[in-house]
Design a protein around this motif. Structure first.
Motif, PDB file in Angstrom:
ATOM      1  N   LEU A   1     -13.925  14.969 -14.550  1.00 52.88           N
ATOM      2  CA  LEU A   1     -12.905  13.957 -14.243  1.00 52.88           C
ATOM      3  C   LEU A   1     -11.563  14.616 -13.899  1.00 52.88           C
ATOM      4  CD1 LEU A   1     -13.711  11.275 -16.941  1.00 52.88           C
ATOM      5  CD2 LEU A   1     -13.797  10.960 -14.459  1.00 52.88           C
ATOM      6  N   LEU A   2     -11.169  15.610 -14.659  1.00 50.74           N
ATOM      7  CA  LEU A   2      -9.929  16.329 -14.374  1.00 50.74           C
ATOM      8  C   LEU A   2      -9.967  16.909 -12.961  1.00 50.74           C
ATOM      9  CD1 LEU A   2      -7.221  17.713 -15.217  1.00 50.74           C
ATOM     10  CD2 LEU A   2      -8.648  19.630 -15.957  1.00 50.74           C
ATOM     11  N   HIS A   3     -11.081  17.518 -12.597  1.00 52.27           N
ATOM     12  CA  HIS A   3     -11.186  18.153 -11.284  1.00 52.27           C
ATOM     13  C   HIS A   3     -11.335  17.126 -10.165  1.00 52.27           C
ATOM     14  CE1 HIS A   3     -11.152  22.452 -12.270  1.00 52.27           C
ATOM     15  NE2 HIS A   3     -11.519  22.003 -13.464  1.00 52.27           N
ATOM     16  N   GLY A   4     -11.610  15.884 -10.513  1.00 49.14           N
ATOM     17  CA  GLY A   4     -11.585  14.819  -9.521  1.00 49.14           C
ATOM     18  C   GLY A   4     -10.186  14.639  -8.938  1.00 49.14           C
ATOM     19  N   PHE A   5      -9.171  15.118  -9.662  1.00 52.06           N
ATOM     20  CA  PHE A   5      -7.787  15.053  -9.183  1.00 52.06           C
ATOM     21  C   PHE A   5      -7.418  16.213  -8.255  1.00 52.06           C
ATOM     22  CE2 PHE A   5      -7.399  12.186 -12.774  1.00 52.06           C
ATOM     23  CZ  PHE A   5      -6.576  11.196 -12.249  1.00 52.06           C
ATOM     24  N   ARG A   6      -8.388  17.038  -7.908  1.00 44.64           N
ATOM     25  CA  ARG A   6      -8.094  18.165  -7.021  1.00 44.64           C
ATOM     26  C   ARG A   6      -7.663  17.707  -5.633  1.00 44.64           C
ATOM     27  NH1 ARG A   6     -10.843  23.186  -8.746  1.00 44.64           N
ATOM     28  NH2 ARG A   6     -10.262  24.136  -6.763  1.00 44.64           N
ATOM     29  N   PHE A   7      -7.809  16.421  -5.338  1.00 46.76           N
ATOM     30  CA  PHE A   7      -7.284  15.923  -4.067  1.00 46.76           C
ATOM     31  C   PHE A   7      -5.785  16.179  -3.961  1.00 46.76           C
ATOM     32  CE2 PHE A   7      -6.726  12.349  -6.949  1.00 46.76           C
ATOM     33  CZ  PHE A   7      -5.439  11.940  -6.659  1.00 46.76           C
ATOM     34  N   LEU A   8      -5.131  16.432  -5.104  1.00 50.00           N
ATOM     35  CA  LEU A   8      -3.699  16.735  -5.102  1.00 50.00           C
ATOM     36  C   LEU A   8      -3.379  17.973  -4.266  1.00 50.00           C
ATOM     37  CD1 LEU A   8      -2.835  15.998  -8.836  1.00 50.00           C
ATOM     38  CD2 LEU A   8      -2.230  14.625  -6.830  1.00 50.00           C
TER      39      LEU A   8
ATOM     40  N   ASP B   1      -9.580  22.268  -2.069  1.00 46.39           N
ATOM     41  CA  ASP B   1      -9.379  21.390  -3.225  1.00 46.39           C
ATOM     42  C   ASP B   1     -10.032  20.029  -3.007  1.00 46.39           C
ATOM     43  OD1 ASP B   1      -8.096  23.189  -4.831  1.00 46.39           O
ATOM     44  OD2 ASP B   1      -6.097  22.374  -4.548  1.00 46.39           O
TER      45      ASP B   1
ATOM     46  N   ALA C   1     -12.882  18.383  -5.316  1.00 44.80           N
ATOM     47  CA  ALA C   1     -12.765  17.061  -5.936  1.00 44.80           C
ATOM     48  C   ALA C   1     -14.012  16.227  -5.652  1.00 44.80           C
ATOM     49  CB  ALA C   1     -11.514  16.337  -5.430  1.00 44.80           C
TER      50      ALA C   1
ATOM     51  N   TYR D   1      -0.627  23.341 -12.686  1.00 46.52           N
ATOM     52  CA  TYR D   1      -1.930  22.673 -12.543  1.00 46.52           C
ATOM     53  C   TYR D   1      -3.064  23.668 -12.318  1.00 46.52           C
ATOM     54  CZ  TYR D   1      -5.211  19.095 -10.776  1.00 46.52           C
ATOM     55  OH  TYR D   1      -6.282  18.274 -10.573  1.00 46.52           O
TER      56      TYR D   1
END
Length: 182
Positions: free
Chosen positions: A44-51, A77, A81, A140
């Protein structure tokens, strides 16, 4: 103090602090969760890699930021994600282990390649080009590297000292139950 030194100090502090957080809070919580549930928070945390797409957004980074850095970092990234969310969706299935391995290997390589590119392009000398993206790299990315390490630990089924103590006390913990993912 020169910018490359300040940048290196920031990344080193990020790694040290997130390492301490992981060692004291994240890993103890994850090792108590049943497999494959222990990988869910990491995915879930790495789902934010779209950042990472911030590295190609005008106004976030300098227009002078070399595209040889920004594009591979941003799209690497984004791919990571997608792989994280795909791994999360397939975690309990037979394909889940393979997808999780692909996510973890690709995601780790992506972060390390980003550092390599940044160094090759002398980015620490021109850290101002990163704009707000500086905080992604300093705060991050260290968290992402630490959690990739935890994911490898889970996938490889490394037993913690607590697991060894429980085994020694007669509570058997098989290696397969510690690393079973899919």
């Amino acid at each position: 103090m020169p910018f490359p030194v300040l940048f290196a100090i920031s990344v080193a502090f990020g790694l040290a602090v997130w390492g301490a957080v992981a060692g004291n809070y994240i890993w103890p919580a994850l090792r108590e969760r049943p497999s494959p549930g222990n990988l869910k928070p990491i995915l879930l945390l790495h789902g934010f890699r779209f950042l990472g797409l911030a590295f190609i957004l005008p106004g976030i980074v300098s227009p002078d930021l070399p595209t040889a850095f920004s594009r591979p970092v941003a799209y690497g990234d984004l791919i990571t994600a997608i792989l994280a969310l795909l791994a999360l969706a397939t975690l309990a299935s037979p394909i889940g282990t393979a997808v999780t391995w692909v996510f973890n290997i690709f995601g780790t390589a992506d972060l390390l390649y980003g550092f390599y590119l940044g160094g090759r392009l002398s980015l620490p000398d021109n850290v101002g080009m990163l704009g707000a993206g500086y905080f992604i790299l300093a705060a991050y990315v260290p968290l992402l590297l630490i959690t990739h390490g935890l994911a490898f630990r889970i996938l490889l089924g490394w037993r913690t000292p607590v697991s060894r103590v429980r085994s020694a006390q007669g509570t058997p913990l098989s290696r397969s139950s510690a690393c079973e993912v899919g």
